[in-house]
Design an enzyme around this catalytic site. Structure first.
Site, PDB file in Angstrom:
ATOM      1  N   LEU A 105      55.004  -7.062 -55.255  1.00  0.00           N
ATOM      2  CA  LEU A 105      56.014  -7.789 -56.004  1.00  0.00           C
ATOM      3  C   LEU A 105      57.368  -7.121 -55.814  1.00  0.00           C
ATOM      4  O   LEU A 105      57.468  -5.951 -55.456  1.00  0.00           O
ATOM      5  CB  LEU A 105      55.654  -7.812 -57.491  1.00  0.00           C
ATOM      6  CG  LEU A 105      54.349  -8.536 -57.848  1.00  0.00           C
ATOM      7  CD1 LEU A 105      54.054  -8.358 -59.318  1.00  0.00           C
ATOM      8  CD2 LEU A 105      54.430 -10.004 -57.497  1.00  0.00           C
ATOM      9  N   CYS A 115      47.764  -0.244 -54.101  1.00  0.00           N
ATOM     10  CA  CYS A 115      48.128   1.157 -54.192  1.00  0.00           C
ATOM     11  C   CYS A 115      46.904   2.033 -54.018  1.00  0.00           C
ATOM     12  O   CYS A 115      45.782   1.563 -53.875  1.00  0.00           O
ATOM     13  CB  CYS A 115      48.761   1.464 -55.549  1.00  0.00           C
ATOM     14  SG  CYS A 115      49.974   0.264 -56.103  1.00  0.00           S
TER      15      CYS A 115
END
Length: 635
Positions: free
Chosen positions: A54, A2
């Site tokens: 994920l 991120c």
């Protein structure tokens, strides 16, 4: 994987940054192309970009707020022990709404306050806002795997994963001339400086706590190196090897958790081969990736990577590149830099990351092993200087010869002569000066000479001396090689090696995980005596010995090359117009006013001579700076 950004306003004037939060988040889109989110409350704004690693539930998106609505987090990174931490929180009565490590961090903070950070095993940068306290907690991981930049003035504190986001938040673009001077020496900018005056890198293992108009900075992690304890280490060398294998196996296994395709870089060197060998214990037919240089056999190591892949039955892919393939990516790479960064091997990492991303989303790497276990030629050189003896004295006695003979990184003999000359200088220096010399491409005087008279006056000499002193604080006259390695973990590792991998992987939306930088492995490495790492005949000794049964014998007793690109050839070919007619043209350098025209001319003359030495590396540093300057400093 991120990117995060945000603002904390100290005044009404500082609140103007909150209106730019969308632009700041857009600026780091490559760190997270899959989704974005924002949180604004009172004087605080948090921004987030995400790449799915994920399989998260919908309520796992960020910014994430707890059930009470009091705490909100933005988080960049991966926590590899989050499941066991989650189980402990569940036993305490905490409830979870997602399967994310982000929610674990948030609840740990609620449960334990700032001290929880020491329990995290992973890499990260995050910010947690507490509405009730009106406080913001900003933290960075132990070794600086993930970047975090800070800007503070009387009206606001701004942060971001990249400088791009801070510039989008309105930070003034003023050149830091001390940072420029150090860049001209090292070809990268060591923290806490950035190229912009006022913007700082939050140091690895540090956090900030902001409340009201007060900002507290604290170091929460320090490598537990104690020379007295090292000297009393009771483990035999065989026991040390077994423990290293066990710790590394656990570190690799932790980093194999992923719901997206995962693989491993495999250069053919010892470190990536160790990571690959261990990963295949837990992942059959692991995807592995190498790059080869068709036009540069001196730097091509795919032969050794293929041997490892065959031995461990990996699903191996070789990206065979020509010099033209590399050159085609050059300006794409330069466009991503938001401050000058002139480690030329970044280009090879960029291409490897781009090609690897076409197959997987996460890749393991062997980064960090050289710095903590002593894998560089300079480590062997420092060991031999400290040992002394006839051979070391003989090299120094041939000083005049090394000065005369041609030197170049691009050939075996030219590189050896270059190394002999640097070793000879090191023999005549103290440990601090020797370290700085061997870390640099140019001396402080050479860097100063490159600056124009006006620029030289803008270099705060006291500040430059202090920054260098801070970097070298762990090196002492009566110390040993472990102090050099400790300094590498605070200079070379975070600001060159990890910066390179983070920039180039993020430019291609690829996450890279580094098992050698599991904090348990690093702590163990600094409990070992120098004799376990370098012994005068072998670098990175314990790594080579501990994993010898898992690796092909051909990997041993061969030169370490690493990533290189053919800069000298390009500068005498494709890049020559850029040097002579554009970025380093005399009239442009003169009109710019930053550099001394005559000194740049001399460096260019050396570049095109029969004895280029390190001129191509220094010219590369200038080209990178000039390219960056045109993009970021010219209206």
């Amino acid at each position: 994987m991120c990117g995060i950004t945000g603002a904390y306003a100290f005044s009404d004037s500082g609140r103007s940054a909150l209106s730019r939060l969308q632009a700041a988040t857009d600026a780091i889109v490559r760190r997270g192309p899959d989704s974005q989110g924002h949180f604004v409350y009172d004087c605080v704004g948090l921004g987030f970009r995400r790449l799915a690693i994920l399989d998260l539930s919908a309520d796992g998106n960020q910014p994430m707020t707890d059930a009470s609505g009091r705490y909100t987090i933005v988080f960049n990174g991966e926590i590899f022990n989050f499941r066991e931490l989650r189980e402990k929180l569940v036993r305490k009565g905490y409830h979870f709404h997602s399967q994310t490590d982000t929610e674990v961090i948030l609840n740990l903070y609620i449960s334990e306050g700032r001290s929880f950070i020491k329990k995290l095993n992973g890499f990260f940068g995050f910010a947690i806002y507490d509405k009730e306290e009106n406080s913001l907690f900003i933290a960075r991981d132990r070794y600086g795997v993930k970047p975090l930049h800070i800007y503070r003035d009387e009206n606001q504190l701004l942060f971001g994963s990249e400088l791009k986001s801070l510039l989008a938040l309105g930070v003034p673009r003023k050149l830091d001339y001390v940072a420029l001077s150090q860049y001209l020496q090292l070809n990268y900018i060591p923290g806490p400086s950035t190229i912009f005056k006022g913007i700082k890198k939050l140091l690895p293992g540090h956090y900030l706590f902001i409340q009201g108009d007060k900002v507290v900075r604290k170091r929460w992690y320090k490598i537990p190196y104690d020379p007295k304890k090292v000297s009393k280490n009771k483990l035999t060398y065989d026991e040390q090897q077994k423990k290293l294998v066990s710790l590394m196996d656990e570190a690799v296994e932790r980093r194999l958790v992923s719901d997206v395709p995962l693989g491993s870089f495999l250069s053919g060197g010892i470190d990536s081969s160790v990571v690959t060998a261990l990963a295949t214990r837990h992942t059959p037919h692991l995807n592995t990736f190498s790059i080869g240089f068709r036009d540069e056999p001196f730097f091509d190591e795919t032969k050794y990577a293929n041997l490892v892949a065959k031995m461990h039955n990996t699903n191996h892919t070789v990206f065979s590149l020509s010099n033209n393939d590399l050159y085609e990516h050059l300006f794409q790479m330069l466009d991503y830099f938001d401050e000058p960064f002139a480690d030329s091997s970044a280009l090879a990492v960029h291409v490897l990351s781009q090609r690897t991303r076409q197959h997987v989303t996460v890749a393991l790497s062997g980064d960090g092993a050289d710095e903590i276990f002593g894998g560089y030629n300079k480590h062997m050189g420092d060991f031999r200087v400290r040992q002394g003896g006839f051979k070391a004295e003989a090299v120094t006695g041939l000083n005049l010869l090394w000065d005369i003979l041609p030197k170049s990184r691009n050939s075996y003999f030219g590189n050896k002569i270059r190394q002999f000359q640097r070793f000879s200088r090191g023999m005549l220096s103290g440990p601090k000066d020797r370290y700085w010399d061997w870390a640099s491409f140019a001396s402080e005087k050479e860097a100063t000479d490159l600056l124009s008279p006006a620029s030289r006056r803008k270099v705060d000499k006291k500040l430059a001396t202090k920054r260098r002193k801070d970097i070298l604080e762990n090196i002492h006259a009566d110390g040993d090689l472990n102090e050099v390695l400790l300094t590498d973990t605070q200079l070379v590792l975070p600001y060159d090696m990890l910066t390179k991998v983070d920039l180039m992987s993020m430019a291609n939306s690829l996450e890279v995980r580094t098992p050698f930088l599991d904090y348990k492995v690093v702590n163990f490495a600094f409990s070992l005596p120098v004799s376990s790492k370098v012994d005068g005949t072998m670098k990175k000794k314990i790594v080579q010995d501990a994993f010898r049964p898992m690796l092909p014998p051909e990997l041993y007793d061969r030169p370490k090359h690493g990533f290189e690109v053919p800069l000298l050839k390009w500068m005498r070919g494709e890049l020559r117009p850029l040097i002579e007619q554009d970025l380093l043209a005399d009239d442009f350098v003169a009109s710019q006013g930053i550099f001394d025209v005559s000194t740049v001319q001399k460096l260019k003359k050396q570049l095109f001579s029969a004895n280029p030495g390190d001129a191509h590396a220094r010219i590369w540093g200038l080209l990178v700076f000039q390219y960056w300057w045109k993009r970021y400093m010219v209206a």
